[in-house]
Design a protein around this motif. Structure first.
Motif, PDB file in Angstrom:
ATOM      1  N   LYS A 167     111.634   1.644  49.765  1.00  0.00           N
ATOM      2  CA  LYS A 167     110.439   0.844  49.447  1.00  0.00           C
ATOM      3  C   LYS A 167     110.716  -0.099  48.281  1.00  0.00           C
ATOM      4  O   LYS A 167     109.973  -1.055  48.063  1.00  0.00           O
ATOM      5  CB  LYS A 167     109.246   1.767  49.156  1.00  0.00           C
ATOM      6  CG  LYS A 167     107.920   1.047  49.213  1.00  0.00           C
ATOM      7  CD  LYS A 167     106.774   1.990  49.484  1.00  0.00           C
ATOM      8  CE  LYS A 167     105.434   1.363  49.178  1.00  0.00           C
ATOM      9  NZ  LYS A 167     104.319   2.285  49.415  1.00  0.00           N
TER      10      LYS A 167
ATOM     11  N   GLN B  59      96.940  13.009  49.035  1.00  0.00           N
ATOM     12  CA  GLN B  59      97.675  11.910  48.428  1.00  0.00           C
ATOM     13  C   GLN B  59      96.996  11.413  47.162  1.00  0.00           C
ATOM     14  O   GLN B  59      97.628  10.966  46.226  1.00  0.00           O
ATOM     15  CB  GLN B  59      97.779  10.783  49.461  1.00  0.00           C
ATOM     16  CG  GLN B  59      98.747   9.708  49.087  1.00  0.00           C
ATOM     17  CD  GLN B  59      98.534   8.469  49.913  1.00  0.00           C
ATOM     18  OE1 GLN B  59      97.565   8.356  50.661  1.00  0.00           O
ATOM     19  NE2 GLN B  59      99.438   7.529  49.790  1.00  0.00           N
TER      20      GLN B  59
ATOM     21  N   CYS C 162     108.301  12.387  52.249  1.00  0.00           N
ATOM     22  CA  CYS C 162     108.546  10.998  51.880  1.00  0.00           C
ATOM     23  C   CYS C 162     109.835  10.854  51.087  1.00  0.00           C
ATOM     24  O   CYS C 162     110.111  11.646  50.186  1.00  0.00           O
ATOM     25  CB  CYS C 162     107.369  10.447  51.079  1.00  0.00           C
ATOM     26  SG  CYS C 162     107.454   8.653  51.015  1.00  0.00           S
TER      27      CYS C 162
ATOM     28  N   PHE D  98     102.541  11.841  47.083  1.00  0.00           N
ATOM     29  CA  PHE D  98     103.553  12.208  48.085  1.00  0.00           C
ATOM     30  C   PHE D  98     104.970  11.816  47.657  1.00  0.00           C
ATOM     31  O   PHE D  98     105.936  12.045  48.379  1.00  0.00           O
ATOM     32  CB  PHE D  98     103.261  11.537  49.437  1.00  0.00           C
ATOM     33  CG  PHE D  98     101.993  11.991  50.103  1.00  0.00           C
ATOM     34  CD1 PHE D  98     101.309  13.118  49.671  1.00  0.00           C
ATOM     35  CD2 PHE D  98     101.473  11.276  51.186  1.00  0.00           C
ATOM     36  CE1 PHE D  98     100.134  13.531  50.294  1.00  0.00           C
ATOM     37  CE2 PHE D  98     100.307  11.682  51.807  1.00  0.00           C
ATOM     38  CZ  PHE D  98      99.632  12.800  51.374  1.00  0.00           C
ATOM     39  N   LYS D  99     105.101  11.190  46.490  1.00  0.00           N
ATOM     40  CA  LYS D  99     106.432  10.717  46.048  1.00  0.00           C
ATOM     41  C   LYS D  99     107.414  11.884  46.013  1.00  0.00           C
ATOM     42  O   LYS D  99     107.021  13.026  45.712  1.00  0.00           O
ATOM     43  CB  LYS D  99     106.322  10.050  44.685  1.00  0.00           C
ATOM     44  CG  LYS D  99     105.819  10.960  43.591  1.00  0.00           C
ATOM     45  CD  LYS D  99     105.661  10.169  42.312  1.00  0.00           C
ATOM     46  CE  LYS D  99     104.904  11.002  41.286  1.00  0.00           C
ATOM     47  NZ  LYS D  99     104.639  10.294  40.063  1.00  0.00           N
TER      48      LYS D  99
ATOM     49  N   GLY E 266     103.948   9.439  55.672  1.00  0.00           N
ATOM     50  CA  GLY E 266     104.883   9.121  54.597  1.00  0.00           C
ATOM     51  C   GLY E 266     106.065   8.375  55.221  1.00  0.00           C
ATOM     52  O   GLY E 266     106.097   8.150  56.429  1.00  0.00           O
ATOM     53  N   GLU E 267     107.032   7.988  54.405  1.00  0.00           N
ATOM     54  CA  GLU E 267     108.222   7.340  54.984  1.00  0.00           C
ATOM     55  C   GLU E 267     109.355   8.362  55.020  1.00  0.00           C
ATOM     56  O   GLU E 267     109.785   8.866  53.973  1.00  0.00           O
ATOM     57  CB  GLU E 267     108.642   6.117  54.153  1.00  0.00           C
ATOM     58  CG  GLU E 267     109.892   5.447  54.748  1.00  0.00           C
ATOM     59  CD  GLU E 267     110.096   4.010  54.295  1.00  0.00           C
ATOM     60  OE1 GLU E 267     109.369   3.552  53.398  1.00  0.00           O
ATOM     61  OE2 GLU E 267     110.994   3.353  54.855  1.00  0.00           O
TER      62      GLU E 267
ATOM     63  N   TYR F 114     102.679   5.906  41.794  1.00  0.00           N
ATOM     64  CA  TYR F 114     101.235   6.143  41.856  1.00  0.00           C
ATOM     65  C   TYR F 114     100.818   7.167  42.903  1.00  0.00           C
ATOM     66  O   TYR F 114      99.651   7.511  43.012  1.00  0.00           O
ATOM     67  CB  TYR F 114     100.533   4.800  42.168  1.00  0.00           C
ATOM     68  CG  TYR F 114     101.228   4.044  43.286  1.00  0.00           C
ATOM     69  CD1 TYR F 114     101.014   4.368  44.614  1.00  0.00           C
ATOM     70  CD2 TYR F 114     102.146   3.031  42.997  1.00  0.00           C
ATOM     71  CE1 TYR F 114     101.680   3.700  45.629  1.00  0.00           C
ATOM     72  CE2 TYR F 114     102.816   2.361  44.006  1.00  0.00           C
ATOM     73  CZ  TYR F 114     102.577   2.712  45.320  1.00  0.00           C
ATOM     74  OH  TYR F 114     103.239   2.063  46.337  1.00  0.00           O
ATOM     75  N   CYS F 115     101.764   7.664  43.722  1.00  0.00           N
ATOM     76  CA  CYS F 115     101.384   8.432  44.916  1.00  0.00           C
ATOM     77  C   CYS F 115     101.812   9.893  44.795  1.00  0.00           C
ATOM     78  O   CYS F 115     102.946  10.199  44.424  1.00  0.00           O
ATOM     79  CB  CYS F 115     102.027   7.805  46.139  1.00  0.00           C
ATOM     80  SG  CYS F 115     101.698   8.715  47.664  1.00  0.00           S
TER      81      CYS F 115
ATOM     82  N   ASN G 189     110.507   8.062  49.439  1.00  0.00           N
ATOM     83  CA  ASN G 189     110.274   7.087  48.364  1.00  0.00           C
ATOM     84  C   ASN G 189     109.726   7.770  47.124  1.00  0.00           C
ATOM     85  O   ASN G 189     109.415   8.962  47.134  1.00  0.00           O
ATOM     86  CB  ASN G 189     109.324   5.997  48.849  1.00  0.00           C
ATOM     87  CG  ASN G 189     109.985   5.147  49.908  1.00  0.00           C
ATOM     88  OD1 ASN G 189     111.157   4.792  49.769  1.00  0.00           O
ATOM     89  ND2 ASN G 189     109.271   4.859  50.984  1.00  0.00           N
TER      90      ASN G 189
ATOM     91  N   CYS H  68     107.159   6.220  44.892  1.00  0.00           N
ATOM     92  CA  CYS H  68     106.146   5.303  44.344  1.00  0.00           C
ATOM     93  C   CYS H  68     105.418   6.024  43.204  1.00  0.00           C
ATOM     94  O   CYS H  68     104.869   7.116  43.416  1.00  0.00           O
ATOM     95  CB  CYS H  68     105.168   4.910  45.436  1.00  0.00           C
ATOM     96  SG  CYS H  68     106.000   4.433  46.961  1.00  0.00           S
TER      97      CYS H  68
HETATM   98 FE1  SF4 Z   1     105.046   5.682  48.567  1.00  0.00          FE
HETATM   99 FE2  SF4 Z   1     103.822   5.866  50.967  1.00  0.00          FE
HETATM  100 FE3  SF4 Z   1     105.643   7.681  50.200  1.00  0.00          FE
HETATM  101 FE4  SF4 Z   1     103.298   7.605  48.962  1.00  0.00          FE
HETATM  102  S1  SF4 Z   1     103.625   8.082  51.113  1.00  0.00           S
HETATM  103  S2  SF4 Z   1     105.323   7.835  47.996  1.00  0.00           S
HETATM  104  S3  SF4 Z   1     102.836   5.407  49.024  1.00  0.00           S
HETATM  105  S4  SF4 Z   1     105.988   5.511  50.578  1.00  0.00           S
END
Ligand code: SF4
Ligand code: SAM
Length: 474
Positions: A218, A361, A97, A106-107, A143-144, A103-104, A99, A101
């Protein structure tokens, strides 16, 4: 070649979340009992509520009125959906990923996360394991990342649909992934996706910026808010909204979701197919600001009020929640749940009984098997359904709305649910679960009106049981 989608917007993209207005609605004084009851009555007549009316329900605090809201949600669920609960499982494809985020797990700043993208063969193994348990509907989660572009998602969807294990097959593949551009949506639609879900996470601008760094994709609020509008413009008329509850005030988020649903309805003549309302869960490498955590009582109100606000939209309750609470919340208007879920990459074949935090996650609250969940649902009088007939008969978007009004869901969906339940009982259920299921089937058939539909249902059930016929639907 893998590439991130261009960050183009839909035609006339606007930020339709007018925060001052939504706050002003929530700043009103407590509503009278008469006003709350008037709104409940409108909802029971199966009319969608406005944001103003939803705000009134959110402001009700009197325990007696809250009970009336819960009772109305139960009643509406029963009249629109009957006692069916649709079942699905999540399949995590890759957790790279770009991004961050907050809370996640996977950040990108979580360097301890174990990163992995399943290979096509590994995906086939996971799908085989899911089919062998009886699953027919999946949601693929990504993920992104440039790796997970529209071509990759589309190829993955085709791969999943092609897996056959015994009588098993996946009949509907939904997606939870980053927003795409128009061309991307066209590609995934062509691969036969069901619902495309994008969760806004929070509709509150300042919170959105706080938890999604502006240096990431994001972090662009409008690009994400507009994500499902682009999907509609590109021909994907089956979409899901969501909020991650616990990031900001739950009342504001409910209004944000209802506003988004109404916006899509006004602009595209079709509302969202589903709403999701995950609550924040502990996650590896994540510290939480607990200010906005939503407790169980507030969570019940979220679900009941959403049920009343959007009578024809599916509500999804995930295995983030604990079994006892899931059991209770079902009656508040939930129409879909996941079961037997594993969210570690490769978790359906590689994980033992314990969850491995570095690999997932967030942690799940309910890790019971599909068989156990099926048994409990049926013992409680619910009809678990694996039905996918609407989507496979082209009844989605505007067409789905026509069919769902009035009574279609109850008339056709109940027989379809019974057919898929019979398949499950014949192919996958444990002896204990089969016994509970057969009693439930008999009870449901006894409740059905005599006539052509019942005759046809009985014939098809016999074909599944005695002749091994599969995939029958109305
Ligand atoms: Fe954010 Fe989705 Fe990446 Fe988690 S998987 S960090 S929620 S974009
Ligand atoms: N990466 C894509 C995205 O962010 O849109 C899609 C998949 S993301 C893995 C799926 C959803 O998981 C997110 O939209 C978010 O709502 C939810 N999620 C993230 N962290 C969570 C946590 N700690 N607890 C509960 N849900 C969480």
């Amino acid at each position: 070649m893998c590439a991130l989608p261009a960050m183009t917007l839909s035609r006339e993209a606007v930020d339709f979340i007018d925060e001052n207005y939504l706050n002003s609605l929530l700043g009103q004084s407590r509503p009278s009992a008469a006003r709350v009851r008037e709104i409940i009555a409108k909802s029971l007549a199966k009319e969608a509520l406005s944001v103003e009316e939803t705000a009134v329900l959110l402001l009700a605090e009197d325990p007696e009125l809250l009970e009336e809201i819960f009772a109305a949600a139960r009643q509406l669920k029963e009249t629109v959906y009957g006692n069916r609960i649709v079942l699905f499982a999540p399949l995590y494809i890759g957790n790279d990923c770009i991004n961050d985020c907050t809370y996640c797990a996977f950040k990108r700043s979580n360097f301890q996360a174990v990163r992995r993208t399943l290979t096509p063969d590994e995906i086939r193994q996971q799908v085989t394991a899911l089919e062998d348990k009886g699953h027919k509907r999946l949601i693929l989660v990504f993920g992104e990342h440039a790796k997970y572009d529209a071509d990759f998602i589309a190829d993955t969807v085709r791969n999943v649909y092609s897996v056959r294990s015994g009588h098993g097959e996946i009949r509907r593949v939904n997606i939870n992934a980053a927003p795409l551009d128009h061309e991307g949506y066209r590609k995934v639609k062509e691969a036969g996706i069901g619902t495309y879900q994008i969760f806004m996470e929070t509709y509150h601008h300042e919170t959105y910026s706080r938890v999604h760094s502006h240096k990431t994709r994001k972090g662009d609020y409008l690009y994400r808010l507009d994500g499902l509008s682009r999907a509609f413009e590109a021909g994907c008329d089956d979409v899901g909204l969501g909020v991650l509850f616990g990031l900001y005030d739950w009342r504001f988020e409910v209004l944000g979701m209802v506003r988004h649903a109404l916006y899509l309805q006004e602009r595209f003549n079709v509302g969202p197919h589903t709403l999701s309302f995950p609550r924040l869960r502990p996650a590896h490498g994540v510290d939480f600001d607990e200010r906005y955590f939503v407790d169980d009582d507030q969570f019940k109100r979220v679900i009941a009020i959403l049920r009343l606000a959007v009578p024809y939209t599916g509500l999804i309750l995930t295995a983030r929640e604990k079994p006892e609470l899931r059991r209770e919340l079902l009656s508040f208007g939930v129409s879909q749940i996941d079961a037997g879920s594993r969210i570690e990459l490769g978790g359906y074949t590689e994980a033992g009984d314990a969850q491995v935090m570095e690999r997932e996650q967030f942690s799940l609250g309910d890790i019971r098997s599909l068989d156990e969940v099926m048994r409990e649902l049926m013992a409680d009088g619910y009809v678990p359904s694996f039905c996918t007939s609407c989507y496979r008969s082209g009844r989605t978007g505007e067409h789905f709305m026509e069919f769902s009004i009035p009574g279609f869901i109850k008339r056709f969906c109940t027989p379809n649910a019974l057919l898929t339940l019979e398949e499950y009982l014949a192919d996958y259920a444990s002896p204990e679960t089969r016994a509970v299921g057969e009693r439930l089937l008999a009870d449901e058939l006894a409740k059905m009106e005599e006539g052509e539909m019942k005759e046809r249902t009985l014939k098809q059930l016999a074909a599944i049981r005695d002749k091994g016929t599969r995939d029958l639907y109305f």
